[in-house]
Design a protein around this motif. Sequence first.
Motif, mmCIF file in Angstrom:
data_model
loop_
_atom_site.group_PDB
_atom_site.id
_atom_site.type_symbol
_atom_site.label_atom_id
_atom_site.label_comp_id
_atom_site.label_asym_id
_atom_site.label_seq_id
_atom_site.Cartn_x
_atom_site.Cartn_y
_atom_site.Cartn_z
ATOM 1 N N VAL A 98 2.819 40.960 -70.644
ATOM 2 C CA VAL A 98 2.653 41.902 -69.598
ATOM 3 C C VAL A 98 2.206 43.272 -70.144
ATOM 4 C CG1 VAL A 98 4.746 41.213 -68.232
ATOM 5 C CG2 VAL A 98 4.954 42.938 -70.041
ATOM 6 N N LYS A 99 1.560 43.966 -69.419
ATOM 7 C CA LYS A 99 1.152 45.389 -69.615
ATOM 8 C C LYS A 99 2.008 46.230 -68.654
ATOM 9 C CE LYS A 99 -3.778 45.252 -70.667
ATOM 10 N NZ LYS A 99 -5.189 45.844 -70.281
ATOM 11 N N TRP A 100 2.489 47.336 -69.355
ATOM 12 C CA TRP A 100 3.250 48.301 -68.580
ATOM 13 C C TRP A 100 3.136 49.848 -69.050
ATOM 14 C CZ3 TRP A 100 6.928 50.947 -71.536
ATOM 15 C CH2 TRP A 100 7.188 50.687 -72.845
ATOM 16 N N GLY A 101 3.462 50.515 -68.257
ATOM 17 C CA GLY A 101 3.283 52.137 -68.814
ATOM 18 C C GLY A 101 3.505 52.839 -67.397
ATOM 19 N N GLY A 102 3.158 54.178 -67.658
ATOM 20 C CA GLY A 102 3.517 55.312 -66.528
ATOM 21 C C GLY A 102 2.920 56.876 -66.870
ATOM 22 N N LYS A 142 0.801 46.109 -60.607
ATOM 23 C CA LYS A 142 1.813 46.655 -59.156
ATOM 24 C C LYS A 142 2.266 48.006 -59.821
ATOM 25 C CE LYS A 142 5.000 44.221 -57.527
ATOM 26 N NZ LYS A 142 6.167 43.116 -57.563
ATOM 27 N N THR A 143 1.966 48.921 -59.062
ATOM 28 C CA THR A 143 2.314 50.609 -59.228
ATOM 29 C C THR A 143 3.127 51.198 -58.609
ATOM 30 O OG1 THR A 143 -0.039 50.447 -60.453
ATOM 31 C CG2 THR A 143 1.043 52.635 -59.899
ATOM 32 N N ASP A 144 3.634 52.337 -58.840
ATOM 33 C CA ASP A 144 4.442 53.040 -57.799
ATOM 34 C C ASP A 144 4.199 54.479 -58.330
ATOM 35 O OD1 ASP A 144 6.308 53.925 -55.962
ATOM 36 O OD2 ASP A 144 8.044 54.270 -57.464
ATOM 37 N N SER A 145 3.403 55.090 -57.562
ATOM 38 C CA SER A 145 3.088 56.250 -57.933
ATOM 39 C C SER A 145 3.201 57.391 -56.846
ATOM 40 C CB SER A 145 1.443 56.472 -58.287
ATOM 41 O OG SER A 145 0.960 57.563 -58.479
ATOM 42 N N GLY A 146 3.681 58.660 -56.953
ATOM 43 C CA GLY A 146 3.708 59.862 -56.215
ATOM 44 C C GLY A 146 4.463 61.005 -56.803
ATOM 45 N N ASN A 147 4.908 61.786 -55.844
ATOM 46 C CA ASN A 147 5.562 62.809 -56.226
ATOM 47 C C ASN A 147 7.288 62.749 -55.943
ATOM 48 O OD1 ASN A 147 3.460 64.733 -56.697
ATOM 49 N ND2 ASN A 147 3.210 64.780 -54.605
ATOM 50 N N PHE A 148 7.856 62.663 -57.234
ATOM 51 C CA PHE A 148 9.325 62.326 -57.230
ATOM 52 C C PHE A 148 10.103 62.932 -58.173
ATOM 53 C CE2 PHE A 148 6.749 57.979 -57.458
ATOM 54 C CZ PHE A 148 7.048 57.687 -56.101
ATOM 55 N N SER A 149 11.442 63.450 -57.576
ATOM 56 C CA SER A 149 12.181 64.257 -58.045
ATOM 57 C C SER A 149 13.017 63.691 -59.370
ATOM 58 C CB SER A 149 13.289 64.388 -57.024
ATOM 59 O OG SER A 149 12.933 65.006 -55.588
ATOM 60 N N TYR A 150 13.340 62.452 -59.468
ATOM 61 C CA TYR A 150 14.078 61.779 -60.526
ATOM 62 C C TYR A 150 13.226 60.794 -61.373
ATOM 63 C CZ TYR A 150 17.758 64.802 -58.986
ATOM 64 O OH TYR A 150 18.648 66.073 -58.712
ATOM 65 N N ALA A 168 4.517 64.735 -59.985
ATOM 66 C CA ALA A 168 3.476 63.512 -59.954
ATOM 67 C C ALA A 168 4.390 62.575 -60.940
ATOM 68 C CB ALA A 168 2.047 63.894 -60.277
ATOM 69 N N THR A 169 4.611 61.638 -60.589
ATOM 70 C CA THR A 169 5.279 60.568 -61.742
ATOM 71 C C THR A 169 4.955 58.962 -61.238
ATOM 72 O OG1 THR A 169 7.201 62.102 -61.694
ATOM 73 C CG2 THR A 169 7.469 59.900 -62.681
ATOM 74 N N SER A 170 4.503 58.500 -62.112
ATOM 75 C CA SER A 170 4.248 56.912 -61.953
ATOM 76 C C SER A 170 4.868 55.915 -62.957
ATOM 77 C CB SER A 170 2.782 56.783 -61.818
ATOM 78 O OG SER A 170 2.081 57.017 -63.266
ATOM 79 N N ALA A 171 4.782 54.626 -62.467
ATOM 80 C CA ALA A 171 5.055 53.553 -63.184
ATOM 81 C C ALA A 171 4.518 52.469 -62.922
ATOM 82 C CB ALA A 171 6.580 53.166 -63.047
ATOM 83 N N TYR A 172 3.917 51.581 -63.723
ATOM 84 C CA TYR A 172 3.042 50.345 -63.415
ATOM 85 C C TYR A 172 3.626 49.152 -64.280
ATOM 86 C CZ TYR A 172 -0.202 50.510 -67.521
ATOM 87 O OH TYR A 172 -0.658 50.786 -68.552
#
Length: 463
Positions: free
Chosen positions: A444-448, A422-430, A409-413
């Motif tokens: 901007v707000k940003w995080g992950g 806007k968010t990219d969230s899921g199970n990622f390898s890298y 589980a990894t995410s970035a927004y």
Amino acid sequence: MKSKILIVAGLLALSGTTAAHASTETAQNPLAQAFDRAAAAYDVPRDLLVALAYAESRLDGHRGEPSASGGYGIMHLVSNPTAKTLEQAAKLTSKPVVALKSDDAANVLGGAAVLRAEADALGLGAAQRDDLGRWYPAVAAYAHAANDATARIYADAVYETLAAGVDARGVQVRPRPVQPDRGEYAEQPRALAAAVDYPGALWVAANSANYAVSSRPSSDRIDRIVVHVMQGTYAGSISWFQNPAAKSSSHYLVRSSDGQITQMVREKDRAFHAKDWNRRSVGIEHEGFVDNASWFTDQMYRASAALTRDIADRYGIPKDRTHIVGHVEVPGNDHTDPGPHWDWAKYMSYVTGGSVNPHTPEKVCGSGFKVIDSAALGTAGTVYLLYNTTTGSNCVTTIKRTSLGTATATSAYLEVQGSARKTDSGNFSYYAGPVTAQAAGKCVKWGGKAGSSTYDSPFEHCG
């Protein structure tokens, strides 16, 4: 008295030349035929000719494209301000320069003609030409090296190749023991003294026209290490950096076969290797060509990684892909090295002693984006905020540092003030992302998130 030194003992006790090394492979292979014919035409030992070509190019003509020092083809016929073996080959063979550059058979013939000319200039008679060991000074002269120390490195590489044997592109040389008669090159040159900064290296100074004397790190902070590929050979590149016409250099050079390292510019000085990053970086050149993976040996990776680790520790440089970069990643240049065959994951694992994410935030977000902020997500990763001044866009990506290659589980927004997140969230390898949005003149707000750690910024980086 001339010195004879046994480089490699083998099982075969072969002697004499092999100018007509006939075989069933030769009958079917145009390149093997080219070596046979060139060796016979100029009474040059066929196996030695192949070994020289392999040491120069791995029998790869690179489609007629020149090396960094202006050398062409399998035999590396050179045309630069101080060496003109290409033009010499054209005169000796009556072949046009364009053919010598790009046609393998013509290039091999030209190389044989030049090597024979060097033997003639040294007074090597017919009987002496039957002794492979007596060709050593002619091989050293073929290099047109800047000095005897570099010429010896070159000639030793050829004789080591001869001893190991060759099997490439349908051309074969059986391993054979040879006693090279080094003649005037018998004594180990004094130029190969201990290097100034890295104890594991040799020292050969670059020409003073090819670097700038400085007083780093007091004058300029050193915070990057740049990985290069020579587009040429180890000995050839050492010689080229000793040539004032080069107007380029590197702090260190690493040999393919065994990882030997030569330092040519002190770390305190600015080598001319990375344009705008010359002030902040240390450059490491690696023997070979970007389009031929055979040059990138494990010995080279390990030796270079040990050097990189040492430099990073001494200057406090983080051992990550943001601070240890390829030439292609340096802003404002048009180079492509170390190229697609360079194994960054392997290299960085040797640098750190463990697994390293081969992806950088700049690569994930794309051309024009530069890191302007970051936040650690415990030990699991780092979330980065980048900005592209040309497009006015922000980008966010989370780069994992643990569980690499395993989907977790990894995410970035990214949230631009006044717009939806806007968010990219899921199970990622890298990594997660890239998440991009136009944000010129806006906060901007940003995080992950990575592992159990999360970062959420306030509205910031306004304007």
